[in-house]
Design a protein around this motif. Structure first.
Motif, short mmCIF file in Angstrom:
data_model
loop_
_atom_site.label_atom_id
_atom_site.label_comp_id
_atom_site.label_asym_id
_atom_site.label_seq_id
_atom_site.Cartn_x
_atom_site.Cartn_y
_atom_site.Cartn_z
N UNK A 22 -8.77 4.89 1.07
CA UNK A 22 -9.18 5.86 2.17
C UNK A 22 -8.74 5.08 3.37
N UNK A 23 -9.05 3.85 3.52
CA UNK A 23 -8.82 2.95 4.62
C UNK A 23 -7.55 2.77 4.97
N UNK A 24 -6.47 2.71 3.76
CA UNK A 24 -5.17 2.45 4.08
C UNK A 24 -4.42 3.68 4.38
N UNK A 25 -4.79 4.91 3.58
CA UNK A 25 -3.95 6.19 3.62
C UNK A 25 -4.75 7.46 4.16
N UNK A 26 -6.14 7.31 4.34
CA UNK A 26 -6.94 8.44 4.64
C UNK A 26 -7.17 9.31 3.68
N UNK A 83 0.85 -1.30 0.08
CA UNK A 83 0.06 -0.10 -0.07
C UNK A 83 0.73 1.04 0.13
N UNK A 84 2.27 1.07 0.44
CA UNK A 84 2.95 2.12 0.30
C UNK A 84 3.22 2.83 -1.09
N UNK A 85 2.91 2.02 -2.27
CA UNK A 85 3.07 2.63 -3.42
C UNK A 85 1.91 3.09 -4.13
N UNK A 86 0.75 2.91 -3.34
CA UNK A 86 -0.74 3.07 -3.82
C UNK A 86 -0.72 4.66 -4.26
N UNK A 87 -0.10 5.43 -3.45
CA UNK A 87 -0.12 7.21 -3.82
C UNK A 87 0.63 7.25 -4.97
N UNK A 88 1.66 6.72 -5.34
CA UNK A 88 2.29 6.72 -6.42
C UNK A 88 1.33 6.37 -7.94
N UNK A 89 0.65 5.17 -7.53
CA UNK A 89 -0.44 4.78 -8.67
C UNK A 89 -1.19 6.05 -8.68
N UNK A 90 -2.01 6.41 -7.72
CA UNK A 90 -3.07 7.26 -7.61
C UNK A 90 -2.62 8.69 -8.60
N UNK A 91 -1.36 9.05 -8.11
CA UNK A 91 -0.70 10.36 -8.61
C UNK A 91 -0.34 10.31 -9.96
N UNK A 92 -0.37 8.91 -10.53
CA UNK A 92 0.09 8.68 -11.88
C UNK A 92 -1.11 8.62 -12.60
N UNK A 93 -2.38 8.66 -12.07
CA UNK A 93 -3.52 8.65 -12.71
C UNK A 93 -3.82 7.38 -13.60
N UNK A 94 -3.26 6.45 -13.06
CA UNK A 94 -3.67 4.99 -13.87
C UNK A 94 -4.17 4.18 -12.96
N UNK A 95 -5.01 4.57 -12.04
CA UNK A 95 -5.82 3.55 -11.12
C UNK A 95 -7.32 4.14 -11.90
N UNK A 96 -8.08 2.87 -12.34
CA UNK A 96 -9.39 3.22 -12.74
C UNK A 96 -10.14 3.74 -11.60
#
Length: 374
Positions: free
Chosen positions: A264-268, A241-254
């Protein structure tokens, strides 16, 4: 044999390389000469390389004859300071030989830990080349990987080799190349990141497997994500989950509500998640969150959304309305005006003496709207 032994002893004492050169060129007893020379004077090949005392052709022939006619233990002794390993590994056209002694050559390469820096495929003996491929006797470099994909996988697209490299390799899971790369992921990922032209389009399942590979450092995974164009449909498939922010910021998560909630549960409700929500397509539905994730999670999200000024107002409205909660008492005093109007208009802030007093004290400009709406 005694004569040859005495001769080599004399050559060694006098360092008579010229004699060796001439004798070797006659082609007489060269098998015996090389075998005996390596036994009695294992440093000979290293000295020849350092002092350029034989012609390039003779050096090449001597190295080949060493692999053909000397035992493995003797080959290793000849390899002073890795001289033979380095010599062979550096020879791009070393496989340009008509020898039928393929097994002997491969055995010698393996004993010496030869890894070819590059290979001239057009000049190569194809049988030997195939064995070099099967035994992973080449460096992991972009040129070598490209060569193996073109020759062994029959891949013709340079675009795919550059931008979908790992996907191509994993299409033949049981191949020597796939196995070799699996054992060398840290080295391989660095090579790919340096040669993909800043663009990676691996298949989603391949992306997931790389991001979940424990052999790849997290910083390398972040570099990979920074060049990735593949859409991830379920963020939870990525274990770290530590790299989820990178994926979201890259705008490649559907965008999906489950992806939103899992993040939200992981990172707020961080800046990345706010942007994710603001970029979401119109028409998303948060109405089933309580059913799917529980009342506690739904209420926690509701409380967090209410005080988040960064969310676009209409999206803010949509989420709160979908969640269907309201406040009997309220004490958040830093909500933007347009957001507070949503709380009033959608009757999320209930009319009672406590809330009326709070609005009068903290949101005085909205008191008329609050009274009128209720």
């Amino acid at each position: 044999a005694l004569y040859l032994k005495a001769l080599i002893r004399q050559i060694r004492e006098t360092k008579n390389f010229d004699f060796v050169s001439k004798f070797y060129n006659t082609g007489k007893a060269h098998k015996e000469l090389v075998a005996r020379m390596n036994q009695q004077w294992p440093e000979f090949f290293n000295l020849v390389l350092e002092e350029n005392r034989l012609t390039l052709e003779q050096i090449r022939r001597y190295s080949l004859d060493t692999l053909y006619f000397s035992e493995e233990e003797e080959i290793i002794r000849v390899n002073v300071d890795n001289c033979m390993t380095d010599y062979i590994s550096d020879c791009q056209d070393y496989l340009d030989t008509e020898s039928a002694e393929t097994e002997k050559l491969i055995s010698g390469f393996s004993a010496l830990n030869v890894l070819f820096h590059s290979i001239d495929y057009e000049k190569s003996n194809k049988k030997i080349f195939d064995e070099v491929y099967k035994h992973n006797l080449y460096e992991i470099s972009f040129d070598n990987i490209s060569l193996m994909l073109k020759v062994q996988y029959v891949i013709k697209s340079d675009y795919d080799i550059m931008h979908k490299n790992y996907t191509l390799i994993k299409k033949q899971e049981q191949s020597p190349l796939s196995g070799y790369i699996s054992e060398s992921m840290p080295e391989y990922t660095e090579v790919i990141l340096d040669n993909c032209g800043g663009k990676i389009e691996d298949d989603e399942c391949i992306v997931i497997s790389l991001l979940n590979n424990d052999e790849v450092e997290i910083e390398v995974k972040k570099r990979y994500i920074g060049m990735l164009y593949t859409i991830i449909t379920d963020i939870e498939q990525v274990n770290e989950s530590g790299i989820w922010t990178d994926l979201i910021d890259r705008e490649i998560v559907m965008f999906s509500v489950p992806n939103f909630i899992k993040y939200f549960q992981s990172q707020g409700m961080d800046a990345a998640l706010v942007r994710y929500l603001n970029n979401a397509p119109v028409g998303f539905d948060f109405a089933q969150i309580e059913n799917d994730f529980g009342e506690e999670e739904a209420e926690k999200l509701f409380d967090t959304i209410v005080i988040c000024n960064g969310i676009e107002t209409e999206r803010y409205r949509k989420v709160l309305v979908d969640l269907k909660y309201y406040f009997d008492t309220f004490d958040a005093d830093n909500i933007d005006d347009e957001k507070f109007e949503v709380l009033i208009d959608e009757k999320i802030l209930k009319m009672n003496l406590s809330n009326l007093k709070f609005v009068r004290e903290k949101y005085k400009k909205h008191i008329y709207r609050f009274i009128k709406r209720n």
